[in-house]
Structures are given as structure tokens and as C-alpha cells.
Design a protein around this motif. Structure first.
Motif, PDB file in Angstrom:
ATOM      1  N   GLY A  98       9.965 -23.155  15.879  1.00 42.05           N
ATOM      2  CA  GLY A  98       9.468 -22.726  17.184  1.00 42.05           C
ATOM      3  C   GLY A  98      10.127 -23.461  18.332  1.00 42.05           C
ATOM      4  O   GLY A  98      10.625 -24.581  18.194  1.00 42.05           O
ATOM      5  N   GLU A  99      10.143 -22.783  19.507  1.00 38.51           N
ATOM      6  CA  GLU A  99      10.665 -23.377  20.735  1.00 38.51           C
ATOM      7  C   GLU A  99      12.084 -23.907  20.557  1.00 38.51           C
ATOM      8  O   GLU A  99      12.397 -25.047  20.893  1.00 38.51           O
ATOM      9  CB  GLU A  99       9.740 -24.486  21.241  1.00 38.51           C
ATOM     10  N   ASP A 100      12.967 -23.050  20.011  1.00 40.36           N
ATOM     11  CA  ASP A 100      14.374 -23.413  19.813  1.00 40.36           C
ATOM     12  C   ASP A 100      14.541 -24.635  18.923  1.00 40.36           C
ATOM     13  O   ASP A 100      15.481 -25.425  19.094  1.00 40.36           O
ATOM     14  CB  ASP A 100      15.079 -23.656  21.161  1.00 40.36           C
ATOM     15  N   ARG A 101      13.644 -24.789  17.966  1.00 42.02           N
ATOM     16  CA  ARG A 101      13.736 -25.914  17.033  1.00 42.02           C
ATOM     17  C   ARG A 101      13.816 -25.391  15.604  1.00 42.02           C
ATOM     18  O   ARG A 101      13.278 -24.336  15.281  1.00 42.02           O
ATOM     19  CB  ARG A 101      12.530 -26.854  17.166  1.00 42.02           C
ATOM     20  N   VAL A 102      14.491 -26.162  14.771  1.00 44.38           N
ATOM     21  CA  VAL A 102      14.565 -25.823  13.352  1.00 44.38           C
ATOM     22  C   VAL A 102      14.355 -27.102  12.534  1.00 44.38           C
ATOM     23  O   VAL A 102      14.597 -28.220  13.009  1.00 44.38           O
ATOM     24  CB  VAL A 102      15.925 -25.189  12.965  1.00 44.38           C
ATOM     25  N   ASP A 103      13.895 -26.931  11.303  1.00 46.38           N
ATOM     26  CA  ASP A 103      13.788 -28.025  10.340  1.00 46.38           C
ATOM     27  C   ASP A 103      14.844 -27.811   9.267  1.00 46.38           C
ATOM     28  O   ASP A 103      14.984 -26.705   8.721  1.00 46.38           O
ATOM     29  CB  ASP A 103      12.399 -28.066   9.698  1.00 46.38           C
ATOM     30  N   LEU A 104      15.568 -28.880   8.977  1.00 46.07           N
ATOM     31  CA  LEU A 104      16.644 -28.799   8.000  1.00 46.07           C
ATOM     32  C   LEU A 104      16.350 -29.779   6.871  1.00 46.07           C
ATOM     33  O   LEU A 104      16.245 -30.989   7.100  1.00 46.07           O
ATOM     34  CB  LEU A 104      17.977 -29.141   8.667  1.00 46.07           C
ATOM     35  N   GLU A 105      16.203 -29.252   5.658  1.00 49.30           N
ATOM     36  CA  GLU A 105      15.897 -30.097   4.506  1.00 49.30           C
ATOM     37  C   GLU A 105      17.182 -30.433   3.747  1.00 49.30           C
ATOM     38  O   GLU A 105      17.969 -29.546   3.416  1.00 49.30           O
ATOM     39  CB  GLU A 105      14.920 -29.392   3.572  1.00 49.30           C
ATOM     40  N   ARG A 120      14.385 -32.545  12.096  1.00 51.41           N
ATOM     41  CA  ARG A 120      14.095 -31.516  13.099  1.00 51.41           C
ATOM     42  C   ARG A 120      15.155 -31.589  14.182  1.00 51.41           C
ATOM     43  O   ARG A 120      15.434 -32.664  14.727  1.00 51.41           O
ATOM     44  CB  ARG A 120      12.708 -31.713  13.696  1.00 51.41           C
ATOM     45  N   LEU A 121      15.762 -30.439  14.467  1.00 53.90           N
ATOM     46  CA  LEU A 121      16.784 -30.359  15.501  1.00 53.90           C
ATOM     47  C   LEU A 121      16.390 -29.315  16.528  1.00 53.90           C
ATOM     48  O   LEU A 121      15.621 -28.382  16.222  1.00 53.90           O
ATOM     49  CB  LEU A 121      18.148 -30.027  14.897  1.00 53.90           C
ATOM     50  N   GLU A 122      16.912 -29.458  17.737  1.00 50.88           N
ATOM     51  CA  GLU A 122      16.584 -28.513  18.807  1.00 50.88           C
ATOM     52  C   GLU A 122      17.861 -28.040  19.496  1.00 50.88           C
ATOM     53  O   GLU A 122      18.819 -28.795  19.646  1.00 50.88           O
ATOM     54  CB  GLU A 122      15.634 -29.163  19.822  1.00 50.88           C
ATOM     55  N   TRP A 134      23.298 -28.324  19.186  1.00 50.90           N
ATOM     56  CA  TRP A 134      22.061 -28.792  18.565  1.00 50.90           C
ATOM     57  C   TRP A 134      22.002 -30.317  18.616  1.00 50.90           C
ATOM     58  O   TRP A 134      23.017 -31.003  18.473  1.00 50.90           O
ATOM     59  CB  TRP A 134      21.992 -28.346  17.102  1.00 50.90           C
ATOM     60  N   SER A 135      20.807 -30.824  18.800  1.00 58.89           N
ATOM     61  CA  SER A 135      20.572 -32.268  18.791  1.00 58.89           C
ATOM     62  C   SER A 135      19.325 -32.566  17.969  1.00 58.89           C
ATOM     63  O   SER A 135      18.429 -31.717  17.849  1.00 58.89           O
ATOM     64  CB  SER A 135      20.376 -32.802  20.223  1.00 58.89           C
ATOM     65  N   PHE A 136      19.285 -33.763  17.411  1.00 62.83           N
ATOM     66  CA  PHE A 136      18.093 -34.188  16.684  1.00 62.83           C
ATOM     67  C   PHE A 136      16.932 -34.341  17.663  1.00 62.83           C
ATOM     68  O   PHE A 136      17.092 -34.897  18.755  1.00 62.83           O
ATOM     69  CB  PHE A 136      18.325 -35.521  15.971  1.00 62.83           C
ATOM     70  N   ALA A 137      15.776 -33.854  17.260  1.00 68.22           N
ATOM     71  CA  ALA A 137      14.575 -34.076  18.062  1.00 68.22           C
ATOM     72  C   ALA A 137      14.184 -35.546  17.949  1.00 68.22           C
ATOM     73  O   ALA A 137      14.131 -36.088  16.838  1.00 68.22           O
ATOM     74  CB  ALA A 137      13.436 -33.187  17.575  1.00 68.22           C
TER      75      ALA A 137
END
Length: 326
Positions: A98-105, A120-122, A134-137
Motif C-alpha cells: 500500500g501507498e507505493d510500498r512493497v515488501d520483499l522477502e 519494506r521499500l517505497e 525505490w528506497s528502503f522504508a
């Protein structure tokens, strides 16, 4: 009519080539956006920085908050050792957060164990109209504690680190494997290790420091030398400054004391100081006894239990034992 047909064919060919070119460009943009600019690229760059021991670059990529803790694991050899055998096994497809964020496992192998870490990156910007940035949250780095009573330093991932308190807190990246141990001439603690895989992880490593055999041998030698002095004189039932004695009727010289059971050396930590447990042993007295009434003489042989305390002083390269005799 034939000229018109040729023009149509040429235009159609040109349009087909254009469509193929646009399609190819779309595919190229997609792959470049995914691999060169996508969140997977950021994670790969972060892992590479960890493996190279480049803490400044890793921290810059992760954009993490550094807790108020010892930073020995955040750069250089200590960091490099924490990921020495790190191998990325798989990076999963990004999950929408959500909100231009993704989780990468990320699935990896570290220290002979498989584990997973999620980042989590945004999406923060767009380059050249097509490529996402993209940057790390931001998140706080995990911490671990090292507890080591009675010692002021330890080896953390092969780097000697000061331990000003009984328990010291360290900041760390993730994933990392941390190993703590202590070895010196007189004291040693077996290695303790653990894995940090997420910002929420904590790790408590407790070093159990014990006296080395070298220290025990040197203390034992001092104790035996002291007792040898007590048995050297052959004219006393109660050698002065010694832990054993015997009172009886008149005896004849020589008066021979012999240690039949030497004390077992036990060294323990008490309130941050290394002390000797009471030293218990046995000594045998051999002499000739004269009866004061009859004047008759007879062999006298008696075994006596003894016990004494001793003060232990330990330097960096020498030990001294001071017997405390009441």
C-alpha cells in the motif's frame, strides 16, 4: 494500382516494424525498471555492501535509525565476518504494502542455516519518465546484548571489543550472524553465537568465563611451593605460618611432615573478582614419641586434615598466591 499496392505494403511493413520496436522498447523498459531500478536491485546492493564490510554504504541504503549502542558490528572486519558465508538463495516477487510500498522477502543461507528477511521499500521518485526509484522504508536497526561478568573485553566476530559494563548492547544490520568469545592466557569463554534476521529481533549472548588450565596449573604450583616450605623443616610439630599442626607428649627429632593429599585448585568469580575456594588437604606426621611418665618411646604417625584460604592476584602475565593463615 500496382504502385498503390507497393506503397500500402511499405507502410504496413513500416507500421509492423514500428509496433515491434515499441513492443521491444516496452519490454526493455520493463526489465530495466525491474532489475536496474526496482526494489530487488536495492536489496542486492544492500547485501553486497554487507558482504564487503562497507557499513557506511549499507547504512546509507537502508536509511535505518541507529540505536544508542556500541557500533563495532556496523563496519569493517566485524561486519564482513558477520556475513562471510551469506548466500542469497531467492528473492521473492514484491508484495504490495500500500501507498507505493512493497515488501520483499529474501531467502538466504547464513552460518549453515537457512533464513528469511523481509524488507519494506517505497517508491520515492521516477527517472527518465519511465524508471521508478525505490528506497528502503526507514526502520531501526536491531540490537544484541553481550553479558560477560568479570572481564572487560571480548572477541565479537573476530574483533576485540571493550566491554565497559557487565552487559553491553551492540547495534547490528540484518541478516547477520554474531559470534562472541573470549580467550586469554588465564581466562577463556566458549563461543556463543546467534542470528539477527529482522529489526524486531533481539539476541542475548552470555559468556561463561572460566579459569584456563594454565591459570590453575600456576596457582597449583604456588600452593605446592608454599606447602613444600611447610614440610621442609623437620623440627616443628606446628610449623610457623602453616595450616597444619599436632600437639602431643615429648617427641624426638626428626619431625617429618608429608603432604598426602594436595588441595584441589578451584577458581570462581565473586562480585566481579576472581577468588580461590578454600584449599583443603591432608598431611601426615611421622616421628618418635616419648612417654613422659615411663620414658618409653614409640613410633608416632598421624594424618591431619588441613584447610586454609589464599588471596589470588592475577596480572596480564603473572599470578601470585598469598596464603591467609589464622
Amino acid at each position: 494500382m500496382q504502385g498503390t499496392t507497393s506503397v500500402i505494403k511499405a507502410v504496413a511493413t513500416w507500421l509492423l516494424a514500428l509496433m515491434l520496436t515499441v513492443a521491444a522498447a516496452v519490454v526493455v523498459i520493463y526489465f530495466v525498471n525491474t532489475k536496474a531500478y526496482g526494489p530487488e536491485h536495492q536489496v542486492n546492493s544492500y547485501f553486497t555492501a554487507l558482504q564487503e564490510g562497507d557499513g557506511e554504504r549499507a547504512l546509507g541504503l537502508l536509511a535505518a535509525r541507529v540505536p544508542d549502542a556500541n557500533a563495532a558490528l556496523l563496519d569493517g572486519d566485524a561486519l564482513k565476518a558477520s556475513t562471510a558465508d551469506l548466500e542469497v538463495l531467492d528473492i521473492a516477487e514484491p508484495r504490495n504494502a500500500g501507498e507505493d510500498r512493497v515488501d520483499l522477502e529474501v531467502r538466504y543461507s547464513l552460518g549453515g542455516e537457512e533464513g528469511t528477511s523481509t524488507y519494506r521499500l517505497e517508491r520515492t521518485d521516477r527517472a527518465w519518465l519511465f524508471f521508478d526509484r525505490w528506497s528502503f522504508a526507514p526502520a531501526a536497526l536491531p540490537t544484541l546484548t553481550v553479558t560477560a561478568a568479570s572481564q572487560q573485553s571480548a572477541s565479537v566476530n573476530g574483533v576485540q571489543v571493550a566491554l565497559p559494563e557487565d552487559t553491553t548492547t551492540f547495534a547490528a544490520f540484518y541478516p547477520v550472524r554474531v559470534e562472541v568469545s573470549y580467550t586469554s592466557k588465564y581466562f577463556a569463554a566458549p563461543a556463543e553465537s546467534g542470528l539477527l534476521a529482522s529489526p524486531r529481533d533481539t539476541l542475548d549472548l552470555v559468556l561463561t568465563t572460566e579459569a584456563t588450565q594454565t591459570l590453575k596449573d600456576e596457582v597449583d604450583a604456588d600452593v605446592r611451593a608454599f606447602l613444600a616450605g611447610c614440610t621442609a623443616a623437620q623440627d616443628r610439630l606446628a610449623p610457623p605460618g602453616c595450616p597444619f599442626f599436632h600437639f602431643t607428649d615429648r617427641v624426638e627429632l626428626p619431625i617429618v611432615w608429608k603432604i598426602t593429599e594436595y588441595p584441589e585448585v578451584k577458581i570462581r568469580s565473586v562480585s566481579g573478582n576472581w577468588v580461590l575456594s578454600p584449599l583443603n588437604g591432608k598431611a601426615r606426621l611421622s616421628t618418635t614419641q616419648t612417654d613422659l611418665f615411663s620414658g618409653a618411646q614409640s613410633p608416632l604417625e598421624v594424618e591431619k586434615d588441613f584447610s586454609f584460604a589464599a588471596k589470588l592476584a592475577i596480572g596480564s602475565d603473572e599470578v601470585s598466591v598469598t596464603p591467609l593463615i589464622d
